[in-house]
Design a protein around this motif. Sequence first.
Motif, short mmCIF file in Angstrom:
data_model
loop_
_atom_site.label_atom_id
_atom_site.label_comp_id
_atom_site.label_asym_id
_atom_site.label_seq_id
_atom_site.Cartn_x
_atom_site.Cartn_y
_atom_site.Cartn_z
N GLY A 294 42.42 55.84 39.45
CA GLY A 294 42.61 54.45 39.53
C GLY A 294 43.25 54.10 37.95
O GLY A 294 43.95 52.76 37.88
N LEU A 295 43.06 54.68 36.96
CA LEU A 295 43.46 54.20 35.65
C LEU A 295 44.86 54.15 35.42
O LEU A 295 45.46 53.26 34.82
N SER A 315 46.17 45.06 42.33
CA SER A 315 45.20 44.59 42.15
C SER A 315 43.69 45.40 42.20
O SER A 315 43.82 46.68 42.92
N VAL A 316 42.63 44.95 41.78
CA VAL A 316 41.33 45.82 42.06
C VAL A 316 40.91 45.88 43.48
O VAL A 316 40.55 46.79 43.97
N ALA A 317 41.42 44.71 44.21
CA ALA A 317 41.19 44.78 45.60
C ALA A 317 41.80 45.85 46.35
O ALA A 317 41.39 46.46 47.26
N GLN A 318 43.04 45.98 45.93
CA GLN A 318 43.89 47.11 46.47
C GLN A 318 43.28 48.50 46.24
O GLN A 318 43.32 49.45 46.94
N LEU A 362 36.60 47.17 38.64
CA LEU A 362 36.52 48.42 39.29
C LEU A 362 35.21 48.95 39.10
O LEU A 362 34.60 49.55 39.94
N ASN A 363 35.20 49.43 37.83
CA ASN A 363 33.53 49.93 37.47
C ASN A 363 32.67 49.20 37.78
O ASN A 363 31.39 49.74 38.32
N THR A 364 32.51 47.97 37.94
CA THR A 364 31.43 47.18 38.44
C THR A 364 31.31 47.17 39.78
O THR A 364 30.12 47.64 40.46
N TRP A 365 32.33 47.43 40.64
CA TRP A 365 32.47 47.78 42.14
C TRP A 365 31.72 49.31 42.31
O TRP A 365 31.04 49.36 43.17
#
Length: 420
Positions: A294-295, A315-318, A362-365
């Motif tokens: 993801g980076l 996006s983070v959602a994507q 993303l890391n929190t998710w």
Amino acid sequence: MKNAWHLRLAAGTVAIAVVGGIGAYAATHTTAETAAAWDAAWSAAPQLPSIGFEPNWAQTGFDNQTVRQVVRVTDGGTAARITLSNLYGNGPLRIDHATIARTAQGAGVESNTLRDLTFQGDTVAKIPAGQALTSDTAGLQLAPLESVTVTLYLAGPTGPATFHSQAYASTYRTGGNHVADPAASSFTEATHSWYYLTDIQVSGPSAHHGGTVVAFGDSITDGFGSTNDANTRYPDRLFQRLTDAGTPRPVLNEGIGGNLILNDSQWFGESAVKRFERDVLSKPDVDSVIVLGGLNDIGFSEIDLPTYKPNPQVSVAQLIAGHRELIAAAHRAGVKITGATLLPMKGAEYYDDTSAAKIRDLNTWMRTSGEYDAVVDFNAAVADPSDSEKLNPAFDSGDHKHPNNAGYQAMADRIDLGKL
């Protein structure tokens, strides 16, 4: 693991098609070969020929030349076989002679271990464009952590070569046919890429036949910043930890430098969601996979360079949706899947307020959603104690984005072996 690949293999299928990449990717075996119990000992993800970040031979290919490649296996046995890929060839590939041997030093091999490789009984391998071919059995004693040398003679022009760009290992070349030459002296050219070779499998009483772990991701999995020919990438360190703990399991590195979760790239391979079946689930006896990705999806969109394409805003959602696709695919195959947090990168060319916020989200998710079977917090393992947005200087390879050897060790040390 009882996925479709293994069911077809057990049934003695001659041509095995793996969805992923361009068209059908077929690995051809003889029926007798499929009846044996084989375990993955080493693997690398194939890539489209490209310039890369240092000189390589992929775009020009080979003509009346011998290519010698050295890799370190993570399982042992009394027999071995290899898989060669012509996935990105623009025509049929002919390998005129191939050998396998235990490595002596550099391009040298132990002469008493040199074995000719055959393909469906023929010393010549003929691989159609878009396909792969697995050799017949070669009797060869190999131990885990031992280096093995595969040598290929290509008598005629090959055209552009399917390869793995960032090997962090030396591959050697010379003119003419030197596949049976045990000495290193003829091999005067070298690059740090692998060509055609995508798999080495082993068989025999000492082979594990189960429990294979695949490390899947981008350049941080591939090993950017590690020392060439030293086997200090994080998957290498993970295998050493498993061995030291008395629980050795094969560990395969399926990282591609620059790889994206959601988009294909001319330089950096098909997207992670597209190549996951081919590069992870198709491998023998895979029980566990670690996903770090993801980076680049986040970072490419923050800069405008020709190599960092495509670079749409993601996006983070994507990204979460892409990770969910990987989770679902692993679960359908009965494979345990571990998610890894993205590393900090303050000071790197990717870094700005937008990319930093996406990494945090993303890391929190990853840490809190419970959607992965397990989570390894690589971010916490290598972050600077005084600034969590930065790599610890002791672990920074110099670009503020990729770890050095010590950083890769810290990542491997962070993995809970009991959760793999």
